[in-house]
Motif scaffolding. Sequence first.
Motif, PDB file in Angstrom:
ATOM      1  N   PHE A  29       0.852  -1.194   0.000  1.00 38.74           N
ATOM      2  CA  PHE A  29       0.000   0.000   0.000  1.00 38.74           C
ATOM      3  C   PHE A  29       0.890   1.247   0.000  1.00 38.74           C
ATOM      4  O   PHE A  29       1.792   1.383   0.827  1.00 38.74           O
ATOM      5  CB  PHE A  29      -0.913  -0.039   1.221  1.00 38.74           C
ATOM      6  CG  PHE A  29      -1.779   1.170   1.371  1.00 38.74           C
ATOM      7  CD1 PHE A  29      -2.548   1.633   0.323  1.00 38.74           C
ATOM      8  CD2 PHE A  29      -1.827   1.856   2.585  1.00 38.74           C
ATOM      9  CE1 PHE A  29      -3.356   2.759   0.471  1.00 38.74           C
ATOM     10  CE2 PHE A  29      -2.628   2.969   2.741  1.00 38.74           C
ATOM     11  CZ  PHE A  29      -3.394   3.418   1.683  1.00 38.74           C
ATOM     12  N   ASP A  30       0.596   2.165  -0.932  1.00 43.63           N
ATOM     13  CA  ASP A  30       1.420   3.361  -1.068  1.00 43.63           C
ATOM     14  C   ASP A  30       0.854   4.567  -0.341  1.00 43.63           C
ATOM     15  O   ASP A  30       1.352   5.680  -0.480  1.00 43.63           O
ATOM     16  CB  ASP A  30       1.619   3.694  -2.549  1.00 43.63           C
ATOM     17  CG  ASP A  30       0.286   3.909  -3.277  1.00 43.63           C
ATOM     18  OD1 ASP A  30      -0.772   3.884  -2.589  1.00 43.63           O
ATOM     19  OD2 ASP A  30       0.303   4.082  -4.514  1.00 43.63           O
ATOM     20  N   GLY A  31      -0.222   4.379   0.426  1.00 46.01           N
ATOM     21  CA  GLY A  31      -0.792   5.483   1.187  1.00 46.01           C
ATOM     22  C   GLY A  31      -1.843   6.278   0.453  1.00 46.01           C
ATOM     23  O   GLY A  31      -2.425   7.209   1.025  1.00 46.01           O
ATOM     24  N   SER A  32      -2.127   5.951  -0.767  1.00 42.98           N
ATOM     25  CA  SER A  32      -3.160   6.682  -1.511  1.00 42.98           C
ATOM     26  C   SER A  32      -4.541   6.308  -0.993  1.00 42.98           C
ATOM     27  O   SER A  32      -4.730   5.289  -0.329  1.00 42.98           O
ATOM     28  CB  SER A  32      -3.035   6.390  -3.003  1.00 42.98           C
ATOM     29  OG  SER A  32      -3.208   5.000  -3.248  1.00 42.98           O
ATOM     30  N   TRP A  33      -5.504   7.123  -1.334  1.00 45.12           N
ATOM     31  CA  TRP A  33      -6.865   6.897  -0.844  1.00 45.12           C
ATOM     32  C   TRP A  33      -7.489   5.684  -1.514  1.00 45.12           C
ATOM     33  O   TRP A  33      -7.389   5.496  -2.734  1.00 45.12           O
ATOM     34  CB  TRP A  33      -7.708   8.149  -1.107  1.00 45.12           C
ATOM     35  CG  TRP A  33      -9.147   7.990  -0.657  1.00 45.12           C
ATOM     36  CD1 TRP A  33      -9.604   7.997   0.608  1.00 45.12           C
ATOM     37  CD2 TRP A  33     -10.294   7.800  -1.509  1.00 45.12           C
ATOM     38  NE1 TRP A  33     -10.967   7.837   0.641  1.00 45.12           N
ATOM     39  CE2 TRP A  33     -11.418   7.705  -0.667  1.00 45.12           C
ATOM     40  CE3 TRP A  33     -10.468   7.706  -2.898  1.00 45.12           C
ATOM     41  CZ2 TRP A  33     -12.702   7.528  -1.142  1.00 45.12           C
ATOM     42  CZ3 TRP A  33     -11.758   7.528  -3.369  1.00 45.12           C
ATOM     43  CH2 TRP A  33     -12.855   7.432  -2.496  1.00 45.12           C
ATOM     44  N   ASP A  34      -8.127   4.848  -0.676  1.00 43.27           N
ATOM     45  CA  ASP A  34      -8.787   3.649  -1.196  1.00 43.27           C
ATOM     46  C   ASP A  34     -10.255   3.691  -0.774  1.00 43.27           C
ATOM     47  O   ASP A  34     -10.552   3.652   0.418  1.00 43.27           O
ATOM     48  CB  ASP A  34      -8.107   2.396  -0.632  1.00 43.27           C
ATOM     49  CG  ASP A  34      -8.699   1.110  -1.205  1.00 43.27           C
ATOM     50  OD1 ASP A  34      -9.540   1.184  -2.114  1.00 43.27           O
ATOM     51  OD2 ASP A  34      -8.310   0.011  -0.746  1.00 43.27           O
ATOM     52  N   PRO A  35     -11.184   3.851  -1.720  1.00 40.01           N
ATOM     53  CA  PRO A  35     -12.607   3.941  -1.347  1.00 40.01           C
ATOM     54  C   PRO A  35     -13.066   2.674  -0.621  1.00 40.01           C
ATOM     55  O   PRO A  35     -12.759   1.553  -1.029  1.00 40.01           O
ATOM     56  CB  PRO A  35     -13.311   4.113  -2.692  1.00 40.01           C
ATOM     57  CG  PRO A  35     -12.357   3.596  -3.711  1.00 40.01           C
ATOM     58  CD  PRO A  35     -11.000   3.887  -3.174  1.00 40.01           C
ATOM     59  N   GLY A  36     -13.787   2.878   0.462  1.00 42.21           N
ATOM     60  CA  GLY A  36     -14.286   1.758   1.260  1.00 42.21           C
ATOM     61  C   GLY A  36     -13.276   1.195   2.215  1.00 42.21           C
ATOM     62  O   GLY A  36     -13.541   0.175   2.852  1.00 42.21           O
TER      63      GLY A  36
END
Length: 468
Positions: A83-90
């Motif tokens: 995981f690169d820290g970007s936003w993940d919906p849900g």
Amino acid sequence: FLLAILQLLAATAAVYKQWIPNTNFETASNWDKGRVPCARDVVHFEKDKVVSVFVRSPHALTDMYLPLNGELVLAAGAAFTAFDGSWDPGCDSGGTVRFTDAEHRAWFDPTLWQDVLPSGELKPSGPIFSVDEERVPCRYDDVLFQPESSFRVNTDSSQPVIHLRSISVMGQELNTPSAWAGYLGGPSAPLQFHGNGTLQVTGTGCPDKSGCACGNTLDGPRICAALLRASGRRCPEPACQSPLQPLGHCCGVCGATINLDFTPDFDLQKYQDRLVQELLSQPKYAGVQMAISKVHRAQTFLGIMSRSATPLIQIVLIDDRAGVQAGTAAEQLAADIMESIAQHGEALGISSGKMEVATGSTASGQVGSHPVSRITAGTVMGLLFSLLLLGGILFLHRKGKLRLPVLRLPRPWERLEDPVSPAPASDKGFDNPVFNVEPPDADLGEETPKDLQVFYLNPLYDASETET
């Protein structure tokens, strides 16, 4: 409805049973949170749990702990990335998501199997059902595990070898002993199958046109325990007072059972098709279901269970009626079947039939039987057994290994030589074998000497024992 029947008849040449659960990564029920892990989650596999997990698509995760013994089977395009820290919906808040334990999923649990067509599609619902022991793969069935799917199944069994016609894994059908042995030698089989039962592929179907017994009798207690565990550890309360208990079924049923004795001319598949087309397809029997198969009933003699078992065809009929009407439609169908047996039984290879019913308004009991042949098999067997028993006794007697009591009958000439005079009607006395004393009014002719000794033999006393 007719289309469903035709599809059913087309698929009955072979029986295909498919394993329902899987251990896929994308199956939400395989995770303790009830959802597939997302980017902020930490995936945790128990280190001591053996797993085989199929992954269909790419996943980004914060971290993942793997087991000491297991495998991840990646489909084309599937991968794991950090995981690169970007936003993940849900996936706003992360956490630890654990893979659930699949060790308890047992081969002999009927709730984990479903009947399918050869293509793997679910078989259309119809008037045919199976008794509980036959809901688990039988020795001549084909077993399917869903393609592009992983699994883990416990094969604990009361029989050392579980025979099957074929097994399909990852879309590959293994239908010869050598092909199955090759798969067992690969890396995935030990992760997918565990337990003391050994699966064996034979590649052959039932060789008998009269049908073959399922072969799950020894594991009947396991099957029933799994069913009762899934339904609250007790059978549902039947609507009839004394429910029937079909062979191979765990709980009592309301309806009817018919047991058929058959000859070598009997064809189980043709007879099942005949019943479906001529009787079950009638509108008045729309709510009736039928199970028909060959079973073995244990023989008893004088209350002692015999090792041998008698093969017979068992027909179980149930319906969807409730209350006092429960089982009444099944009872009517059973009566029609018995009438058909009376008319066409010999031509169909049926020698006799016995029917029992239990409805919401009556208790169970034998309500009809029809021996097709003039001399029933029971009479013939009884005569043969009697002759064998008599012959065995005479043989042992002639060999001196069995002593028979001697019955001595009086001979006619002995009765003539020693006639018995009838006692006078006025004489109420009797002869005493101990004391031979003449009556006082007897004419002795002369006076009896005083030193005359009166004696008798004591059978309990041996005079020779006193001599020294």
